[in-house]
Enzyme design. Structure first.
Site: not given
Ligand code: GAR
Length: 217
Positions: A11-12, A64, A89-92, A108, A173
């Protein structure tokens, strides 16, 4: 406008969004954090910020779509206008995406369309590309595919590991995801096919009446 952030882990990015809302960079209410994992640290971040949380356990659903249907019921209750996927990490399912057309934003960790999927950072390193980055895009019915809002690149150094590269990408990000949400909320994003125009002058942003009742049962 009221929005929800979907997470599955640390969740950063969620934290960057919480901070941007607090600083009034994003002029919308973060009303709900949804997690597909009970132990996600992001849920703690939300609780600390006084934001309502929801964990929906995938193992309790046959498929799903029934999972997504359950999540949609909560979104309707909370009058959620748009959604941000921040490490979800789930596809809608298409069923879900159709309820929020051009109202779901995803981050992403690569320069799409390169390295789609859940192991994008490792895949970029393994491939040996010299440049990678992060992409914020609207979600459509295909994975990591919808119109691109913002994208930023960084160089990969020879000595970079998955951990050091991940740190660099997170830094990007945490800047471009809140910025994209700000532009969306301020009515400055106009989608024309695959292209997203960033307007100088805002359009009026509308709230979203989710027409769910008749087909979510
Ligand atoms: C992030 O780097 C995001 O881009 C990636 O998961 C990480 C979550 O980090 N998303 C994917 O790979 C989606 N396919 P966080 O929990 O620290 O925000």
């Amino acid at each position: 406008m009221r929005f929800a952030v979907f997470i599955s882990g640390y969740g950063s990015n969620l934290q960057a969004i919480i901070d941007a809302v607090k600083q009034n960079q994003i002029k919308a209410e973060l009303a709900l954090v949804v997690s597909s994992k009970k132990e996600a640290y992001g849920l703690k971040r939300a609780e600390q910020a006084g934001i309502k949380t929801l964990f929906v356990d995938p193992v309790e659903f046959a498929n799903r779509q029934s999972y997504d249907r359950q999540v949609l019921i909560h979104l309707k209750e909370e009058k959620i206008d748009f959604i941000v996927l921040a490490g979800y990490m789930r596809i809608l399912t298409p069923f879900f995406v159709k309820k929020y057309p051009k109202r779901i934003i995803n981050i992403h960790p690569s320069l799409l369309p390169s390295f789609r999927g859940v192991t994008a950072i490792k895949d970029a390193l393994t491939y040996g590309v010299k440049i990678t980055g992060a992409t914020v895009h609207f979600v459509d019915e295909k994975m990591d595919h919808g119109p691109i809002i913002l994208q930023e690149s960084i160089k990969i150094a020879l000595e970079d590991t998955k951990e050091t590269l991940e740190q660099k990408i997170h830094k990007l990000e945490h800047r471009i995801l809140p910025k994209s949400i700000e532009l969306f909320v301020d009515g400055r994003l106009k989608v024309r096919g695959r292209k997203v125009e960033i307007l100088e002058k805002p359009q009026k942003t509308s709230t979203h009446n989710v027409e769910l009742a008749k087909d979510i049962g």
